[in-house]
Design an enzyme around this catalytic site. Structure first.
Site: not given
Length: 258
Positions: A64, A107, A110, A130
């Site tokens: 992100a 991300g 992910e 994270e």
């Protein structure tokens, strides 16, 4: 006019290629997430034969865009948007292959695990870092990762933020294949093209039943499989495949995708 942050190419062999194109680190900014969601919706409404999702040579996607972070009020729309986009990628009714070169972190990891299959270059690195920011994965990492590598390994990766190189990713089930870097896209496109020539409607049924079965009981999953098995015989390709087998043996059918 700036270039699109996500590119979509529909190839003549039926393969759709989705390429992250957001600068050197391919951060999953709000604009990238929105574009991914829009493209996933397009691919669902007008499915290709198969899909390859890829990014940069050194960075598949670095996660992100941290500059967009704030407090809990900002966190809710960020996680909602990422979940929506990656759920849409996962729901595309075709085989979706992640071709991962370089870093797939946060991300980016992910996004890779939202795909059906991951082909990694030898220089690929995966991770959910994270926790090193004092937070947790917010795009499906705690759930999809645990289903791939098991809860204990997922906890270790999410709670330490440790990064995993390609060989270990293959060993623990985070990657499905590892190939030399200069062969990555050729291998991904070849596998996608092979699927695109197949009975894509029945492929979609198989994918749907496998995915839904992961969140249901075995009994319910087996019932869903029976219904999908019957549904597959409503396709033209089922008739083509059975007739070809009877006349020519296995693996000779030329499917039409209908």
């Amino acid at each position: 006019m700036s270039d699109p942050v996500v590119l979509l190419e529909r190839r003549d062999d039926g393969v759709a290629v989705v390429t992250l194109n957001n600068g050197k680190v391919n951060a999953l900014s709000g604009a990238v997430v929105s574009a991914l969601h829009e493209i996933a919706d397009q691919l669902t409404a007008d499915p290709p034969g198969a899909v390859v999702v890829t990014g940069g040579e050194k960075i598949f996607a670095a996660g992100a865009d941290i500059s967009e972070f704030g407090g809990p009020d900002e966190a809710r729309p960020i996680t909602d948007a990422i979940h929506g986009a990656l759920d849409a990628i996962a729901a595309v009714p075709r085989f979706v292959i992640a071709a991962v070169s370089g870093y797939a972190l946060g991300g980016g990891c992910e996004l890779a695990i939202a795909c059906d299959y991951r082909i990694a270059s030898e220089r690929a690195v995966f991770g959910q870092p994270e926790i090193l920011l004092g937070t947790i994965p917010g795009g499906g990492g705690t759930q999809r990762l645990a289903r791939l590598v098991g809860p204990s390994r997922a906890k270790e990766l999410c709670l330490t933020g440790r990064q995993v190189k390609a060989d270990e990713a293959l060993r623990i089930g985070l990657a499905d294949e590892v190939v030399p870097g200069d062969e990555l896209h050729d291998r991904a496109f070849a596998l996608a093209a092979e699927c695109a020539r197949g009975a894509v409607l029945s492929q979609a049924l198989a994918k749907q039943v496998i995915d839904s079965g992961l969140s249901s009981t075995l009994t319910d999953g087996l019932l869903a499989e029976r219904d999908a098995f019957v549904e597959s015989f409503r396709t033209n390709d089922s008739q083509i495949g059975v007739q070809s087998f009877l006349e020519h043996g296995p693996g000779k059918a030329e499917f039409t995708g209908t």
